[in-house]
Design a protein around this motif. Structure first.
Motif, short mmCIF file in Angstrom:
data_model
loop_
_atom_site.label_atom_id
_atom_site.label_comp_id
_atom_site.label_asym_id
_atom_site.label_seq_id
_atom_site.Cartn_x
_atom_site.Cartn_y
_atom_site.Cartn_z
N UNK A 255 -15.24 -57.45 17.35
CA UNK A 255 -14.25 -56.98 18.32
C UNK A 255 -14.85 -55.81 19.10
N UNK A 256 -14.83 -55.91 20.41
CA UNK A 256 -15.20 -54.78 21.28
C UNK A 256 -13.91 -54.25 21.87
N UNK A 257 -13.63 -52.96 21.63
CA UNK A 257 -12.30 -52.48 22.02
C UNK A 257 -12.33 -51.05 22.53
N UNK A 258 -11.29 -50.69 23.21
CA UNK A 258 -11.12 -49.35 23.75
C UNK A 258 -10.47 -48.44 22.70
N UNK A 259 -10.45 -47.14 23.01
CA UNK A 259 -9.74 -46.20 22.15
C UNK A 259 -10.63 -45.26 21.37
N UNK A 260 -11.89 -45.12 21.76
CA UNK A 260 -12.80 -44.27 21.00
C UNK A 260 -12.44 -42.79 21.06
N UNK B 103 -7.80 -49.71 19.39
CA UNK B 103 -8.17 -49.32 18.03
C UNK B 103 -7.09 -48.46 17.39
N UNK B 104 -6.36 -47.68 18.17
CA UNK B 104 -5.27 -46.87 17.61
C UNK B 104 -4.16 -47.77 17.08
N UNK B 105 -3.82 -48.80 17.82
CA UNK B 105 -2.76 -49.72 17.36
C UNK B 105 -3.24 -50.56 16.17
N UNK B 106 -4.52 -50.91 16.17
CA UNK B 106 -5.06 -51.64 15.01
C UNK B 106 -5.00 -50.76 13.76
N UNK B 107 -5.36 -49.47 13.91
CA UNK B 107 -5.34 -48.55 12.78
C UNK B 107 -3.94 -48.33 12.25
N UNK B 108 -2.95 -48.45 13.10
CA UNK B 108 -1.54 -48.33 12.67
C UNK B 108 -0.98 -49.67 12.20
N UNK B 109 -1.83 -50.71 12.22
CA UNK B 109 -1.41 -52.08 11.85
C UNK B 109 -0.26 -52.55 12.73
N UNK B 110 -0.34 -52.18 14.02
CA UNK B 110 0.72 -52.51 14.96
C UNK B 110 0.22 -53.35 16.13
N UNK C 280 -10.08 -34.11 19.37
CA UNK C 280 -10.36 -34.16 17.94
C UNK C 280 -9.16 -34.62 17.11
N UNK C 281 -7.98 -34.11 17.42
CA UNK C 281 -6.79 -34.48 16.64
C UNK C 281 -6.49 -35.96 16.76
N UNK C 282 -6.57 -36.47 17.99
CA UNK C 282 -6.24 -37.87 18.22
C UNK C 282 -7.24 -38.79 17.51
N UNK C 283 -8.52 -38.46 17.61
CA UNK C 283 -9.53 -39.28 16.95
C UNK C 283 -9.38 -39.19 15.43
N UNK C 284 -9.13 -37.99 14.93
CA UNK C 284 -8.92 -37.80 13.50
C UNK C 284 -7.75 -38.62 12.98
N UNK C 285 -6.71 -38.73 13.78
CA UNK C 285 -5.53 -39.52 13.37
C UNK C 285 -5.92 -40.99 13.22
N UNK C 286 -6.70 -41.52 14.15
CA UNK C 286 -7.13 -42.92 14.07
C UNK C 286 -8.02 -43.13 12.84
N UNK C 287 -8.96 -42.21 12.62
CA UNK C 287 -9.86 -42.33 11.47
C UNK C 287 -9.09 -42.31 10.16
N UNK C 288 -8.10 -41.44 10.06
CA UNK C 288 -7.31 -41.37 8.82
C UNK C 288 -6.46 -42.63 8.63
N UNK C 289 -5.94 -43.18 9.72
CA UNK C 289 -5.17 -44.42 9.60
C UNK C 289 -6.06 -45.58 9.15
#
Length: 555
Positions: free
Chosen positions: A303-308, A316-323, A346-355
């Motif tokens: 998968x090549x996706x946006x949201x880095x 990738x943010x929605x994938x990380x939230x399983x949404x 940093x906060x936004x990226x950290x949230x995705x990584x933690x999810x």
């Protein structure tokens, strides 16, 4: 001013930044040629930056180009150095104020036309497509697109020649001897330009704090290929939507392992379509839509996706939230963050990584392995460009204050003594003579709020910040002909702690009772009296002063 006086004013070449100094993003620079009262203008880049948490509800931030729009009869054009959002994203928003031709390379034109179509301007804006390496003239400006390397196709430096002097505007660049796509850095032409003489180098500062040289895209490609080869499950690569080299690298890594490639994210899909229209990515094969992801075996899909950068609505943010409606990752799958986190994200990226961690998904970032290389020059690359170009003076651009200051110190240590740190709205003389600030022009920020362009400093975001901090109180009262209450005072609060309403209502009643009836006929004065009383009561009880709105109706 009469013609004789005008003729006595010495012509000069000046530089006016309206965005891009003291911050990363939103580049907008103007060059002026001729005497002060008859100056001809050229705009280089017209970019955006995206809204931050400090600007609630604001999607995009634009430079205020009011000063140049007032001079648009002498504005010869907008020249775009490359297709990144922070260099061309504001054209579709601000072109109606400027109404001039736009000059750019073929790939940038493809990206720009998509934006113009969305804005309904594609039939109005004259987009002039100029190949990399082309030379052309706009008014008193002789221009040349010089090929450099960056993280997007067809990046260029811009040589600007006028009767008063010669400037090299670097754009965004790095030295990459082995780029994945594109022509590469035109060292030969840059040396030729330096041999002829450069009065001022206007130069990228983003990576000046780092020593040495940036890794090549070829090195990054090798590491991504090795990581994908070792993966046993699904692989997702998230990167900047415009980073075509990285997109090409990821596709090649997938094909080498027999994986199909799925694209998620409209911006990335648009970049790929623009590249193919320019003859790039012809060997990439069929790229699948996200709806097909779930039908492919885990070891046969990338998968090549946006949201880095942690954008909440990106794939990738929605994938990380399983949404995500079409894409899901399982335990043991791999996500490669092929990017660097931009300061502020940093906060936004950290949230995705933690999810992703909560889903037991493996992650590789640029801190773990060589899966990203910056598109901006480190100190070794800067020194090399200085040696090629041999500028008489330098103006650092495109960076935060610490980058600009460090660039000044580095350049001076390399023997370039005449260095000026620019400020938005300050007009600097570039030639003839030493560079120096000589004047100021109005400048500022505009906000894109939904579909509207609104003021930045005193616009809706300022009021929303206050609302976010202390909430709001609405007070409504009706006064009859005898200046008495016709009904009970109504009070509504939003964003305040529960239990404050009674105290605030009593404060409004006391303020009304203390106001003599003759003075109640002045609706504005009465509103202000009650507003002040309610804010003071909130401060005494709560320790904060909410926004208070008072409506007085007279019967």
């Amino acid at each position: 001013m009469n013609a004789r006086r005008r003729a006595q004013l010495p012509p000069e070449l000046v530089f006016l930044p309206l965005g891009g100094t003291g911050e990363i993003g939103m580049n907008c620079y103007c060059y002026g040629s001729g005497p002060a009262d008859d100056r001809h203008w050229l705009m280089v880049d017209l970019g955006v930056k995206f809204g931050e948490e400090t600007d609630p509800g604001i999607d995009v931030v634009l430079p205020d180009v009011g000063f140049i729009s007032a001079e648009k009869s002498r504005l010869h054009g907008i020249v775009l150095t490359h297709a990144h959002e922070d260099h061309l994203g504001a054209v579709a928003w601000l072109w109606p104020q400027l109404e001039c031709p736009v000059y750019c390379t073929p790939f940038a034109a493809q990206i720009l036309v998509l934006k113009l179509k969305e804005a309904g301007l594609d039939e109005q804006v004259p987009v002039k497509v100029m190949p990399v390496g082309s030379r052309f003239t706009l008014g008193p400006f002789g221009l040349e697109f010089v090929s450099v390397t960056h993280s997007i196709p067809e990046p260029t430096a811009l040589l600007i020649e006028t009767p008063e002097g010669r400037v090299l505007h670097s754009g965004d660049w790095k030295i990459d001897r082995t780029p994945v796509l594109g022509q590469g850095m035109d060292e030969k032409r840059l040396r030729e330009i330096g041999a002829k003489g450069v009065d001022v180098l206007i130069c990228d500062s983003t990576n000046v704090l780092r020593e040495g040289f940036s890794p090549s895209e070829a090195e990054v490609a090798a590491r991504i290929a090795a990581i994908v080869k070792q993966a046993s499950g699904r692989v997702a690569v998230t990167t900047f939507a415009s980073h075509l080299d990285r997109i090409a690298t990821s596709i090649r890594a997938a094909r080498a392992c027999g994986r199909e490639v799925v694209i998620a994210g409209r911006a990335m899909r648009n970049t790929i379509e623009a590249a193919r229209a320019c003859g790039m990515l012809n060997d990439s094969g069929r790229l699948l839509d996200e709806e097909e992801f779930g039908y492919l075996p885990p070891d046969k899909v990338m998968l090549l996706c946006t949201g880095s950068q942690g954008e909440p609505r990106a794939a990738i943010a929605r994938i990380a939230e399983d949404q995500h409606p079409h894409v899901a990752l399982d335990e043991g799958d791999l996500v490669i963050f092929s990017s660097k986190t931009i300061p502020g994200n940093e906060k936004e990226v950290g949230r995705v990584l933690n999810n992703l961690a909560r889903l037991e998904i493996d992650v590789v970032t640029s801190e773990d392995d060589l899966v990203h290389s910056s598109g901006h020059p480190r100190q070794g690359e800067l020194a090399m460009l200085y040696e090629w170009v041999k500028p008489r003076a330098l103006i650092p651009m495109h960076g935060e204050p610490r980058h600009l200051r460090a660039h000044r110190e580095f350049a001076q240590a390399q023997g370039i003594r005449n260095v000026l740190i620019p400020r938005d709205g300050h007009i600097a003389r570039l030639a003839p003579g030493p560079i120096e600030d000589i004047d100021e022009a109005p400048c500022g920020r505009l906000h894109v709020d939904g579909r509207l362009i609104v003021p930045g400093e005193d616009g809706p975001a300022k009021q929303r910040r206050k609302l976010a901090f202390a909430g709001i109180v609405f007070v409504s009262l009706v006064i009859n002909a005898k200046s008495e209450l016709a009904a009970s005072i109504e009070l509504i609060t939003d964003g305040l702690p529960v239990g404050l309403e009674d105290e605030l209502l009593q404060a409004a009643e006391r303020a009304l009772g203390a106001t003599p009836k003759p003075r109640r006929k002045d609706v504005n004065a009465l509103s202000e009296t009650i507003r002040t009383a309610v804010r003071r009561a909130a401060d005494v009880t709560w320790g904060k002063k909410p926004i208070v709105k008072v409506s007085v109706t007279q019967l």
